[in-house]
Design an enzyme around this catalytic site. Structure first.
Site, PDB file in Angstrom:
ATOM      1  N   HIS A   1      -7.270  43.620 -46.685  1.00 23.62           N
ATOM      2  CA  HIS A   1      -5.473  44.410 -47.208  1.00 23.62           C
ATOM      3  C   HIS A   1      -4.718  44.421 -45.487  1.00 23.62           C
ATOM      4  CE1 HIS A   1      -8.728  46.904 -49.576  1.00 23.62           C
ATOM      5  NE2 HIS A   1      -7.752  45.871 -50.503  1.00 23.62           N
TER       6      HIS A   1
ATOM      7  N   HIS B   1     -12.954  51.796 -54.072  1.00 16.37           N
ATOM      8  CA  HIS B   1     -12.225  50.483 -53.207  1.00 16.37           C
ATOM      9  C   HIS B   1     -12.924  48.906 -52.908  1.00 16.37           C
ATOM     10  CE1 HIS B   1     -12.633  48.031 -49.423  1.00 16.37           C
ATOM     11  NE2 HIS B   1     -11.115  48.955 -49.472  1.00 16.37           N
TER      12      HIS B   1
ATOM     13  N   GLU C   1     -14.255  47.347 -51.362  1.00 19.14           N
ATOM     14  CA  GLU C   1     -15.433  46.893 -50.723  1.00 19.14           C
ATOM     15  C   GLU C   1     -17.269  47.341 -51.561  1.00 19.14           C
ATOM     16  OE1 GLU C   1     -18.313  48.144 -47.083  1.00 19.14           O
ATOM     17  OE2 GLU C   1     -15.721  47.237 -46.296  1.00 19.14           O
TER      18      GLU C   1
ATOM     19  N   CYS D   1     -19.305  49.077 -39.727  1.00 23.32           N
ATOM     20  CA  CYS D   1     -19.214  47.683 -38.463  1.00 23.32           C
ATOM     21  C   CYS D   1     -19.021  48.311 -37.016  1.00 23.32           C
ATOM     22  CB  CYS D   1     -18.314  46.384 -39.545  1.00 23.32           C
ATOM     23  SG  CYS D   1     -16.270  47.081 -38.790  1.00 23.32           S
TER      24      CYS D   1
ATOM     25  N   SER E   1      -4.986  49.285 -46.337  1.00 22.70           N
ATOM     26  CA  SER E   1      -6.105  48.532 -45.642  1.00 22.70           C
ATOM     27  C   SER E   1      -7.389  50.490 -45.247  1.00 22.70           C
ATOM     28  CB  SER E   1      -5.793  48.178 -44.351  1.00 22.70           C
ATOM     29  OG  SER E   1      -7.137  48.579 -42.945  1.00 22.70           O
ATOM     30  N   SER E   2      -8.156  51.146 -45.315  1.00 20.12           N
ATOM     31  CA  SER E   2      -8.979  51.298 -44.982  1.00 20.12           C
ATOM     32  C   SER E   2      -9.128  51.982 -43.754  1.00 20.12           C
ATOM     33  CB  SER E   2     -10.386  51.351 -45.874  1.00 20.12           C
ATOM     34  OG  SER E   2     -11.499  53.148 -46.116  1.00 20.12           O
ATOM     35  N   ASN E   3      -9.014  50.770 -43.219  1.00 19.12           N
ATOM     36  CA  ASN E   3     -10.082  51.121 -41.813  1.00 19.12           C
ATOM     37  C   ASN E   3      -8.508  51.000 -41.256  1.00 19.12           C
ATOM     38  OD1 ASN E   3      -8.529  48.413 -39.791  1.00 19.12           O
ATOM     39  ND2 ASN E   3      -9.417  48.159 -42.171  1.00 19.12           N
TER      40      ASN E   3
ATOM     41  N   SER F   1      -7.429  44.291 -40.273  1.00 14.97           N
ATOM     42  CA  SER F   1      -6.737  43.216 -40.749  1.00 14.97           C
ATOM     43  C   SER F   1      -5.498  42.569 -40.300  1.00 14.97           C
ATOM     44  CB  SER F   1      -6.740  43.259 -42.172  1.00 14.97           C
ATOM     45  OG  SER F   1      -6.447  44.739 -42.569  1.00 14.97           O
TER      46      SER F   1
END
Length: 405
Positions: free
Chosen positions: A83, A176, A178, A285, A314-316, A377
């Site tokens: 992302h 999402h 993932e 992670c 981007s989720s993170n 990312s």
């Protein structure tokens, strides 16, 4: 840890030097205080951990190597590689095509694929259904597989507890990529349900205890549970895993809440809790964990505002923004060019999915302190670009080349 061959355009000598210095000083990653870059009228506090993670670098290396080694073949990605718009656009510019968008909408009909085409699985992984469909088209689905090892670790954990007859609860965003992939792999082994936040976890708890009628479950969690899910049968033994980029504190809170619900309903003790609640431990992670902890450490320092760099989907990255927003005015940007001037900035409101323009950016004071970080990312080159952009507003850009860490 393995090093990867990532295109130099994503690297930053400045950021690499900073990270290497911090690593030498703190090899065990126990110090989460930010790196201080003091330029006089501008002070930048750079998060201890940020930027490309293992899974992202692995995916980029495989994708670009695949392009370089197959100049005469058609190359497709199932969806966005990661992302980040810069990386995805670079791949598109080299002739790669996306088969689907991030929501799963088909962009290239399956019928257009030929057996000698290359299809790359993105870092988020993919569903078993898509793997089987590619096989039916004569394409080996996992020959060019960039699935993050930490995502696969979640799949393995879900499989392990599924084999012990636990239902898997996935903390993740249902749409999402993932989460869709994790759901697919998990439901092949056991009953599986997705909850997106604590609010949904509380509702789920009411189904577990019987406060809500089982008949209402299908509507409440529409599209988020596996086929044949039976509320009375499948909520007696559960375990929680997650989308690897979720907010760590929320995942832990959801797991603790569901655990307590099971304890209260079944009268469990520390010795018997395992009968009803699987010990999945943390399936985030390492990079998500480190980046979030680094932001928490950074927020202990006094500052005027925060800038978070990364892809808007981007989720993170969005979770880093969430953490910063709790304490400071926060600007979510995807490119240094969005910082137009000391007073003007274009930034993203991910809560309402819209880009905003603010005319009050940097405060007028003798020294402005800015917290700076980026998602897993996001190329380091963009972070350096933001630093240089900020310095330019004070006519100090030349100092970026003189930083001594």
């Amino acid at each position: 840890m393995k090093t990867f061959n990532v295109p130099v355009i994503y690297r930053s000598p400045l950021i690499t030097a900073i990270k290497n210095k911090r690593k030498q000083q703190d090899r065990m990653k126990k110090d989460f205080t930010p790196t201080v870059l003091d330029f006089g009228p501008l002070k930048i506090l750079l998060a201890r951990h940020f930027g490309f993670c293992y899974g992202v670098e692995n995916a980029i290396e495989i994708a670009f190597r695949t392009v370089d080694e197959n100049p005469d073949k058609r190359i497709f990605l199932l969806s966005e590689m990661i992302h980040n718009p810069h990386v995805n656009n670079d791949l598109l510019s080299r002739g790669v095509r996306f088969l689907m968008d991030t929501s799963g909408k088909q962009l290239v009909p399956w019928e257009e694929l030929q057996p000698d085409d290359i299809v790359i699985v993105p870092a988020f992984g993919t569903t078993l259904e898509i793997e089987k469909h590619l096989e039916s088209l004569g394409i080996e689905p996992l020959k060019y597989n960039t699935t993050c090892p930490f995502v696969e670790r979640v799949w393995n954990k879900a499989e392990q507890i599924g084999e012990k007859n636990y239902t898997v609860i996935v903390h993740g965003k249902p749409k999402h990529e993932e989460t869709r992939a994790t759901f697919s792999h998990s439901q092949s082994n056991t009953a599986t349900l997705v909850v997106k936040d604590m609010k949904e976890a509380i509702v789920l708890g009411e189904f577990i205890t019987g406060k809500r009628p089982a008949a209402a479950f299908a509507e409440t969690f529409a599209g988020q549970f596996s086929n044949g899910f039976d509320v009375e049968r499948d909520l007696q033994r559960v375990g929680v895993v997650n989308q690897t980029t979720m907010l760590a504190t929320e995942t832990q809170a959801i797991a603790d809440y569901i655990k307590n619900v099971m304890v209260e309903k079944y009268g469990l003790t520390e010795e018997t809790i395992g009968e009803r609640f699987a010990d999945t431990r943390d399936t985030l992670c390492y990079a998500t964990n480190d980046n979030q902890t680094a932001v928490t450490g950074m927020l202990q320092e006094p500052a005027d505002l925060a800038v978070v760099v990364g892809g808007y989907n981007s989720s993170n990255t969005s979770h880093l923004v969430e953490l910063c927003e709790e304490k400071l005015p926060t600007y979510f940007v995807s490119d240094p060019a969005q910082l137009e001037s000391a007073s003007s900035i274009h930034h993203y409101d991910f809560h309402h999915k819209q880009e905003l323009h603010s005319n009050t950016f940097l405060p007028a004071k003798d020294q402005v302190t800015i917290l700076l970080t980026s998602g897993a990312s996001c190329p380091d080159a963009l972070v350096e670009g933001v630093i240089r952009r900020l310095l330019s507003f004070y006519q100090l850009e030349h100092l970026a080349d003189e930083i001594v860490i």
